[in-house]
Write a protein that holds these residues in place. Sequence first.
Motif, PDB file in Angstrom:
ATOM      1  N   LEU A 149       0.595  -1.000  -0.424  1.00 46.60           N
ATOM      2  CA  LEU A 149      -0.480   0.098   0.085  1.00 46.60           C
ATOM      3  C   LEU A 149       1.199   1.417  -0.131  1.00 46.60           C
ATOM      4  O   LEU A 149       0.401   1.978  -1.179  1.00 46.60           O
ATOM      5  CB  LEU A 149      -0.857  -0.530   1.181  1.00 46.60           C
ATOM      6  CG  LEU A 149      -2.217   1.046   1.456  1.00 46.60           C
ATOM      7  CD1 LEU A 149      -2.880   0.714  -0.054  1.00 46.60           C
ATOM      8  CD2 LEU A 149      -2.467   1.171   3.122  1.00 46.60           C
ATOM      9  N   ASN A 150       2.250   1.359   0.660  1.00 54.63           N
ATOM     10  CA  ASN A 150       3.424   2.110   0.777  1.00 54.63           C
ATOM     11  C   ASN A 150       3.648   2.810  -0.610  1.00 54.63           C
ATOM     12  O   ASN A 150       3.888   3.837  -0.947  1.00 54.63           O
ATOM     13  CB  ASN A 150       3.662   2.144   1.592  1.00 54.63           C
ATOM     14  CG  ASN A 150       3.785   2.157   3.269  1.00 54.63           C
ATOM     15  OD1 ASN A 150       2.225   3.081   3.782  1.00 54.63           O
ATOM     16  ND2 ASN A 150       4.400   1.962   3.942  1.00 54.63           N
ATOM     17  N   ALA A 252      -1.352  -7.914  -2.900  1.00 56.65           N
ATOM     18  CA  ALA A 252      -1.432  -7.019  -2.173  1.00 56.65           C
ATOM     19  C   ALA A 252      -1.477  -5.274  -3.273  1.00 56.65           C
ATOM     20  O   ALA A 252      -2.064  -4.489  -3.517  1.00 56.65           O
ATOM     21  CB  ALA A 252      -0.778  -6.688  -1.000  1.00 56.65           C
ATOM     22  N   PHE A 253      -0.211  -5.679  -4.285  1.00 63.02           N
ATOM     23  CA  PHE A 253      -0.218  -4.788  -4.934  1.00 63.02           C
ATOM     24  C   PHE A 253      -0.961  -3.820  -6.186  1.00 63.02           C
ATOM     25  O   PHE A 253      -1.531  -3.105  -6.622  1.00 63.02           O
ATOM     26  CB  PHE A 253       1.227  -4.607  -5.130  1.00 63.02           C
ATOM     27  CG  PHE A 253       2.077  -3.350  -6.854  1.00 63.02           C
ATOM     28  CD1 PHE A 253       2.286  -1.975  -5.542  1.00 63.02           C
ATOM     29  CD2 PHE A 253       2.351  -3.091  -7.579  1.00 63.02           C
ATOM     30  CE1 PHE A 253       2.490  -0.985  -6.515  1.00 63.02           C
ATOM     31  CE2 PHE A 253       2.502  -2.526  -8.355  1.00 63.02           C
ATOM     32  CZ  PHE A 253       2.909  -1.162  -7.959  1.00 63.02           C
ATOM     33  N   GLU A 258      -8.915  -3.351  -0.073  1.00 61.60           N
ATOM     34  CA  GLU A 258     -10.111  -2.637   0.579  1.00 61.60           C
ATOM     35  C   GLU A 258     -10.933  -1.769  -0.528  1.00 61.60           C
ATOM     36  O   GLU A 258     -12.150  -2.849  -0.196  1.00 61.60           O
ATOM     37  CB  GLU A 258      -9.252  -0.852   0.337  1.00 61.60           C
ATOM     38  CG  GLU A 258     -11.170   0.246   1.227  1.00 61.60           C
ATOM     39  CD  GLU A 258     -10.299   1.481   1.624  1.00 61.60           C
ATOM     40  OE1 GLU A 258     -11.165   2.059   1.735  1.00 61.60           O
ATOM     41  OE2 GLU A 258      -9.029   1.740   1.541  1.00 61.60           O
ATOM     42  N   VAL A 259     -10.092  -2.309  -1.848  1.00 61.80           N
ATOM     43  CA  VAL A 259     -10.991  -1.956  -2.946  1.00 61.80           C
ATOM     44  C   VAL A 259     -11.589  -2.831  -3.854  1.00 61.80           C
ATOM     45  O   VAL A 259     -12.999  -3.385  -3.813  1.00 61.80           O
ATOM     46  CB  VAL A 259     -10.262  -0.678  -4.133  1.00 61.80           C
ATOM     47  CG1 VAL A 259     -11.572  -0.581  -5.698  1.00 61.80           C
ATOM     48  CG2 VAL A 259     -10.021   0.652  -3.983  1.00 61.80           C
ATOM     49  N   GLU A 292      -6.560 -15.028   0.477  1.00 60.95           N
ATOM     50  CA  GLU A 292      -5.710 -14.288   1.340  1.00 60.95           C
ATOM     51  C   GLU A 292      -6.820 -13.755   2.278  1.00 60.95           C
ATOM     52  O   GLU A 292      -6.407 -12.885   3.361  1.00 60.95           O
ATOM     53  CB  GLU A 292      -4.903 -13.562   1.052  1.00 60.95           C
ATOM     54  CG  GLU A 292      -3.714 -14.346   0.342  1.00 60.95           C
ATOM     55  CD  GLU A 292      -2.637 -13.982  -0.814  1.00 60.95           C
ATOM     56  OE1 GLU A 292      -2.135 -13.777  -1.057  1.00 60.95           O
ATOM     57  OE2 GLU A 292      -2.953 -12.471  -1.313  1.00 60.95           O
ATOM     58  N   LEU A 293      -7.776 -12.939   1.999  1.00 61.92           N
ATOM     59  CA  LEU A 293      -8.378 -12.260   2.464  1.00 61.92           C
ATOM     60  C   LEU A 293      -9.733 -11.964   3.057  1.00 61.92           C
ATOM     61  O   LEU A 293     -10.887 -11.554   3.478  1.00 61.92           O
ATOM     62  CB  LEU A 293      -8.848 -10.790   1.347  1.00 61.92           C
ATOM     63  CG  LEU A 293      -7.766  -9.607   0.936  1.00 61.92           C
ATOM     64  CD1 LEU A 293      -8.043  -8.861  -0.418  1.00 61.92           C
ATOM     65  CD2 LEU A 293      -7.209  -8.978   1.666  1.00 61.92           C
ATOM     66  N   ASN A 294      -9.502 -13.679   2.723  1.00 59.82           N
ATOM     67  CA  ASN A 294     -10.947 -14.535   3.464  1.00 59.82           C
ATOM     68  C   ASN A 294     -12.652 -13.972   3.166  1.00 59.82           C
ATOM     69  O   ASN A 294     -13.300 -13.914   3.987  1.00 59.82           O
ATOM     70  CB  ASN A 294     -10.643 -14.566   4.950  1.00 59.82           C
ATOM     71  CG  ASN A 294      -9.647 -15.162   5.657  1.00 59.82           C
ATOM     72  OD1 ASN A 294      -9.604 -15.959   5.289  1.00 59.82           O
ATOM     73  ND2 ASN A 294      -9.277 -14.118   6.632  1.00 59.82           N
TER      74      ASN A 294
END
Length: 389
Positions: A149-150, A252-253, A258-259, A292-294
């Motif tokens: 995210l960073n 994740a990238f 979130e989206v 991964e995000l369940n």
Amino acid sequence: MEGKVNTDKVFQGERLKEAREARGYTIRELTEKIELNNHQTLSKYENGKAIPPAEVLYKIMNTLDFPFNYFFEKENYDDMNNIVFFRSKASTTAKLKKMHEIKIEWVIRIFNYLESIVDFPQSDLPQIEEKEPSFFKPRDFEEIEEIALNMRKRWNLSNGPITDLTHLFEKHGIVVSTIDSNDYYVDACSKWVGNRLFILVGNEKASPSKIKFTLAHELGHYLLHHNITKEEFNTKNIYKRMEEEANHFASAFLLPAEVFSTELVTHTMDYYLLLKRRWQVSIQAMIYRSKELNLINDYQASYLWKQISKRGWRTKEPYDDVLLKERPILLKEAIELINTHNVKTKVELRDEAKLSADDIEAIATLPQGYFSQYTGKDNVIFFKKNYSS
């Protein structure tokens, strides 16, 4: 010493070894190709204990397709001992990995040569602090999510899809090259010099979604495994963990939690197909991300994987042919800029890069035959000054 080449420069045996390994020949195989009496003689050439006679050198040049000056240029070979990260199948041979290690070194050499003439984008990757070697510590997935995210925030990206990741990388100073290695064992390899990341995509015929994930995976290695030691790199369980971490970073990238979570409103295969068109990420990567995000349970994940297999989508998915085929342009544009502004001729560029025309064209994604389109001769016929049509 056996024979002597008429040159002020000294023959570099390391270059012969590099050229042989780059073409995938063993010492015995090359010995037969160039019709030497025994392979010990070739070993002497490579070890600097003998210099090949001119007629033998020309056979080597023609067989391996390397220019004369390639074998007489001293390079800093210590740098080749640095770690090269691979995204490849477990069955990939040491010979094939060595070929890719050498070729990513060529990417770096060509970049360094061109950088002496043109300005490339500065690398906008975090400068990772070089630390004293310490035992590998696995990253927890929450930390990897934050790092991904960073990285998006650093590059002022929204949390939506990334249309052209290759262009984004090049814009921020990452050097990407693609080659068609005619195999499906090495997806890519990467190496960094300081905070400049170099990525060589080894299978340019792979689907656009797979190449996109592979590029993000290699970025993950730079950010997560900058201070890994060779001993740790060669330890099987540590290497496996690093691959898992790089995969998690890529997920994740490319698919921010979130989206992506809000958009996954149903778990049917048809809906994943719809999301693939939007995110330009493979269905299989999205299933992994969902788990991964369940967002899906074990039963749902198992069902989806069975559907993938049943439909024959393990190796080729729908829409692979219509997604954007990303192509790097950084090295290509540099060479074309230098040539079109008459800073260097094509012949000068080819000779000073000290590689074959075919190799330079492949690494810089130039059209095949680019360097053969110019003879290096000046015009001898001109229009009359007073001519008018």
